[in-house]
Design an enzyme around this catalytic site. Structure first.
Site, PDB file in Angstrom:
ATOM      1  N   HIS A  31      33.622  54.902  36.350  1.00  0.00           N
ATOM      2  CA  HIS A  31      32.892  53.966  35.497  1.00  0.00           C
ATOM      3  C   HIS A  31      31.405  54.317  35.458  1.00  0.00           C
ATOM      4  CE1 HIS A  31      36.558  52.026  36.912  1.00  0.00           C
ATOM      5  NE2 HIS A  31      36.528  51.274  35.832  1.00  0.00           N
ATOM      6  N   HIS A 265      32.224  51.837  29.577  1.00  0.00           N
ATOM      7  CA  HIS A 265      32.569  51.056  30.772  1.00  0.00           C
ATOM      8  C   HIS A 265      33.345  51.895  31.789  1.00  0.00           C
ATOM      9  CE1 HIS A 265      34.544  48.011  33.330  1.00  0.00           C
ATOM     10  NE2 HIS A 265      35.620  48.743  33.127  1.00  0.00           N
ATOM     11  N   GLU A 420      40.635  27.019  48.389  1.00  0.00           N
ATOM     12  CA  GLU A 420      41.317  27.929  49.315  1.00  0.00           C
ATOM     13  C   GLU A 420      40.933  29.386  49.068  1.00  0.00           C
ATOM     14  OE1 GLU A 420      42.918  25.770  47.332  1.00  0.00           O
ATOM     15  OE2 GLU A 420      43.647  24.229  48.718  1.00  0.00           O
ATOM     16  N   HIS A 483      54.883  21.339  47.424  1.00  0.00           N
ATOM     17  CA  HIS A 483      54.126  21.590  48.650  1.00  0.00           C
ATOM     18  C   HIS A 483      54.927  22.365  49.695  1.00  0.00           C
ATOM     19  CE1 HIS A 483      51.453  18.795  46.804  1.00  0.00           C
ATOM     20  NE2 HIS A 483      50.707  18.592  47.878  1.00  0.00           N
TER      21      HIS A 483
HETATM   22  C1  TPP Z   1      40.621  40.821  39.597  1.00  0.00           C
HETATM   23  C2  TPP Z   1      40.426  41.978  38.672  1.00  0.00           C
HETATM   24  N1  TPP Z   1      40.934  41.926  37.427  1.00  0.00           N
HETATM   25  C3  TPP Z   1      40.813  42.967  36.605  1.00  0.00           C
HETATM   26  C4  TPP Z   1      40.156  44.086  36.998  1.00  0.00           C
HETATM   27  C5  TPP Z   1      40.050  45.286  36.063  1.00  0.00           C
HETATM   28  N2  TPP Z   1      38.659  45.425  35.580  1.00  0.00           N
HETATM   29  C6  TPP Z   1      37.811  46.299  36.140  1.00  0.00           C
HETATM   30  S1  TPP Z   1      36.269  46.239  35.469  1.00  0.00           S
HETATM   31  C7  TPP Z   1      36.758  45.063  34.354  1.00  0.00           C
HETATM   32  C8  TPP Z   1      35.771  44.517  33.363  1.00  0.00           C
HETATM   33  C9  TPP Z   1      34.586  44.001  34.056  1.00  0.00           C
HETATM   34  O1  TPP Z   1      33.570  43.689  33.180  1.00  0.00           O
HETATM   35  P1  TPP Z   1      32.116  43.588  33.755  1.00  0.00           P
HETATM   36  O2  TPP Z   1      32.134  42.915  35.064  1.00  0.00           O
HETATM   37  O3  TPP Z   1      31.276  42.994  32.704  1.00  0.00           O
HETATM   38  O4  TPP Z   1      31.724  45.088  34.028  1.00  0.00           O
HETATM   39  P2  TPP Z   1      30.995  46.092  33.020  1.00  0.00           P
HETATM   40  O5  TPP Z   1      31.951  46.412  31.930  1.00  0.00           O
HETATM   41  O6  TPP Z   1      29.807  45.391  32.541  1.00  0.00           O
HETATM   42  O7  TPP Z   1      30.701  47.264  33.878  1.00  0.00           O
HETATM   43  C10 TPP Z   1      38.088  44.714  34.556  1.00  0.00           C
HETATM   44  C11 TPP Z   1      38.798  43.720  33.752  1.00  0.00           C
HETATM   45  C12 TPP Z   1      39.638  44.104  38.296  1.00  0.00           C
HETATM   46  N3  TPP Z   1      38.983  45.154  38.778  1.00  0.00           N
HETATM   47  N4  TPP Z   1      39.763  43.037  39.102  1.00  0.00           N
END
Ligand code: TPP
Ligand code: NAG
Ligand code: NAG
Ligand code: NAG
Ligand code: MG
Length: 682
Positions: A31, A265, A420, A483
């Site tokens: 990334h 990204h 939690e 539960h």
């Molecule tokens: C819990 C979770 N869900 C999905 C992902 C997959 N994922 C990685 S980065 C991303 C998008 C994140 O967007 P942002 O935080 O705005 O990062 P940017 O594109 O600005 O670098 C996703 C959905 C993940 N890493 N963790």
């Protein structure tokens, strides 16, 4: 004092940017977008931070958490230029390669990485835990003129972290707790994977955080206004009664031909894009992984040397502290070694069959009460089930800001509220602080599943946190199927590196706590009953600490019945039934699969020998029991609402019901050769 910035700062920032670009390009994976946008903020933060790359474990370092863990090419590049020996230039070239030190997302093992991140939302909650731990450590040990613990936890987080619910849980608590030592930098680049955030995320984040009780500072030009970033950090540092969110407007992929789009990204930049971005930043497009010597020299002068000096001043301060305050000094020194107070385990209560029947949640409370005062690193709490899950030790006061009148930061009992998942992630952060912090948190077993994302990271990162998980079965009765856990233990037993205890009596509860607290790298879930359980003949702490043992032996047994927790006592009665029907049987108690699995094969085959079938009995899903048992009696449907004993009866978990199942099993295997399920090649 505000920092000053000059050309060399920009050169350093661009070096970090391009290292990240090159690492992602070399891996052809990763990334680049967030590192390009966030390098200026990282630079300013690390210039502000107090840390010593030559001693990454220094307890009084400032912490930095990259909650948007996908941006780890940024973190690795920063650690490299800051002089962490853990990340050489070769390690950057090996980004994302098998067995490299620079895996796809940051992992706790690497010095300089404070917590494992990647699952979005978790890191900022870990940062709340780090800040809680720091506040508690400071309040407990600082003396006038001896601030052996001070200062800040920084976290970077993105749109994704803010969209994840868990971050709201922890941020709300952080606001309530007035954690002035926490500074979060929100990468407001208005882009996630799906494109512009306006397709799903149009709330006013600043207003939300203000409503949580945070200070919010907006920085308009995060791409290049270093002075504004620094001024925001300065202000955040001065605000000591609120956490601060710096909403930093940045451009994802800054400098790339595709900057400002989701295209940068998570895909490496193309060759022509890399060439132009290097030229744009004044670097030679033909060179990869270039770090100008003046950048190394700059960080050495600005960060590494002052960090080492701060560390050695602290060492001197701490050694004066130890002579001035010998009790506290010795306690801190012990905690820093990671050892519990000598002989602490002797404080754990033990029981004989003459002792009365008690609910194991109550036995847990008694165990915690007996050790709480002697183990200052124990820091408890509950997700709003304090009276029913009995986690609050008598000696404890609340961890609260003094201004609320509810407690103080010396307090070791955290009111997590009904959160939690946040609690699980915060406990990971507390454990990651060091100083041997041992967080435990209470909730109903069924709701540990709400926190599964955090529990998984406890196990992956090796944080020895403890879940005090009460109401562990249909035995809770009237609250009914919503539960009553069914699949919960099967799920967590399938997770690597976690102990999942379901103790059957007081000695087994003591064993669970003994192993849980001695664990340095393994979290524990301790599943506890609401209903009373008899103290068993044949149980000892020592035997239970093996994870499984023969509770009652019988050389002529035609069947072994293995069970856990509240069913073990019923199985003991079932075996009496079987004896009067002329069927000899033996009983195995197996409070924790994971601990048992680590015993020698010889021992395991003593517990589960060849010759007679094994029947498992547990009022939960039978999934997973075929590791040990030929046959299983469990509940592979949802439970039922009613009085606990009636629900047990309804599902057949009575001495008679179990004896009946055992007879059926004995008849079926009569005349067949039976091998132990553990008698296998692999
Ligand atoms: C819990 C979770 N869900 C999905 C992902 C997959 N994922 C990685 S980065 C991303 C998008 C994140 O967007 P942002 O935080 O705005 O990062 P940017 O594109 O600005 O670098 C996703 C959905 C993940 N890493 N963790
Ligand atoms: C940070 O450290 C300074 C100097 O020791 C101290 O004055 C300040 O109160 C500390 N801040 C926090 C939040 O601990
Ligand atoms: C959403 O954001 C994108 C990119 O910032 C912009 O081009 C578009 O006009 C916005 N759409 C709406 C409906 O606001
Ligand atoms: C220590 C503590 O808070 N104990 C409480 C546990 O819950 C019962 C009632 O459910 C209270 O009576 C105890 O005071
Ligand atoms: Mg984003």
């Amino acid at each position: 004092m505000p920092l000053t910035f000059s050309d060399i700062d920009n050169k350093a920032i661009n070096t970090i940017r391009l290292l990240a670009v090159d690492a992602v390009a070399a891996a052809n994976s990763g990334h680049p977008g967030a590192p390009l946008g966030l390098a200026p903020a990282a630079h300013v933060i690390f210039k502000n931070m107090k840390f010593n790359p030559k001693n990454p474990d220094w307890i009084n370092r400032d912490r930095f958490v990259l909650s948007n863990g996908h941006a780890c090419a940024l973190l690795y590049s920063v650690l490299h230029v800051m002089g962490y020996e853990s990340v050489g230039i070769e390690d950057l070239k090996q980004f994302r390669q098998l067995n490299s030190k620079t895996p796809g997302h940051p992992e706790f093992e690497l010095p300089g990485v404070e917590v494992t991140t990647g699952p979005l939302g978790q890191g900022v909650c870990n940062a709340v835990g780090l800040a809680i731990a720091q506040a508690n450590f400071a309040a407990t040990y600082n003396k006038p003129g001896f601030e052996i613990s001070d200062n800040y936890t920084y976290a970077m987080l993105g749109d994704g972290c803010l969209q994840e619910g868990v971050s709201s849980e922890a941020s709300s608590l952080a606001g309530h707790l007035q954690l002035g030592n926490l500074i979060a930098i929100y990468d407001d680049n208005k882009i996630t994977i799906d494109g512009a955030t306006n397709v799903s995320f149009t709330e006013d984040v600043a207003k939300r955080y203000e409503a949580y009780g945070w200070e919010v500072i907006v920085v308009k030009n995060g791409d290049s206004d270093l002075a504004a970033i620094d001024a925001a950090i300065e202000q955040a540092k001065k605000t000591t009664n609120k956490p601060t969110l710096i909403q930093l407007e940045t451009t994802i992929g800054y400098g790339s031909l595709n900057q400002g789009t989701s295209g940068v990204h998570g895909s490496p930049l193309k060759a022509d894009d890399i060439a132009q971005i290097k030229e744009k930043f004044g670097f030679n497009p033909k060179e990869n992984f270039a770090v100008p010597q003046e950048v190394y020299d700059f960080y050495n002068k600005e960060v590494i040397v002052p960090g080492a000096k701060a560390n050695s001043e602290w060492d001197a301060l701490f050694s004066k502290y130890q002579s001035e305050f010998s009790t506290e000094g010795a306690e801190v020194a012990r905690r820093l070694t990671g050892e519990l107070p000598a002989g602490w385990e002797k404080l754990l209560p033990t029981y004989t069959p003459a002792d009365s029947a008690v609910a194991s949640r109550k036995l847990s409370e008694i165990a915690l009460d007996s050790i709480f005062d002697k183990i200052p690193e124990l820091i408890g709490g509950s997700a709003d089930l304090t009276p029913s899950n009995l986690t609050k030790s008598k000696g404890s006061t609340d961890f609260q800001p003094e201004a609320t009148g509810l407690g103080d930061y010396k307090g070791r009992y955290i009111r997590y509220g009904v959160r939690e998942h946040g609690m699980g992630a915060i406990m990971n952060g507390i454990a990651a602080f060091g100083a041997n912090f041992k967080p435990y948190g209470g909730t109903f077993l069924n709701f540990v599943s709400y926190a599964a994302g955090a529990v998984r990271l406890s196990a992956l990162s090796g944080h020895p946190v403890i879940w005090v998980a009460t109401h562990d079965s249909i035995g809770l009765g009237e609250d009914g199927p919503t539960h009553q856990p069914i699949e919960t233990l099967a799920h967590f037993r399938a997770l690597p590196n976690i102990n999942v205890w379901r103790p059957a009596d007081g000695n087994e509860v003591a064993a669970a706590y003994k192993i849980a607290l001695e664990s340095k790298h393994t979290p524990s879930i301790i599943a506890l009953s609401r209903q009373n359980l008899p103290q068993l003949e044949g149980s000892t702490v020592e035997k239970a600490a093996k994870g499984g043992y023969v509770l009652s032996e019988n050389k002529d047994a035609k069947i072994t019945i293995v069970s856990t927790g509240s069913e073990v006592g019923i199985v003991v009665d079932a075996v009496k039934n079987l004896a009067s029907a002329g069927i000899p049987a033996r009983v195995v108690s197996l409070p924790d699969f994971n601990t048992f699995d680590k015993q020698s094969k010889e021992y395991k085959l003593e517990v589960f020998p060849d010759g007679a079938p094994v029947l498992s009995v547990e009022v939960l899903s039978t999934f997973g029991w075929n590791k040990y048992a030929h046959e299983s009696f469990g509940i592979n449907r949802f439970g039922a609402s009613g009085k606990g004993p009636e629900v047990y009866k309804y599902f057949g978990f009575t001495p008679e019901g179990i004896a009946q199942k055992a007879k059926t099993v004995v008849d079926f295997y009569e005349g067949r050769e039976v091998k132990s399920m553990l008698n296998k090649a692999l």
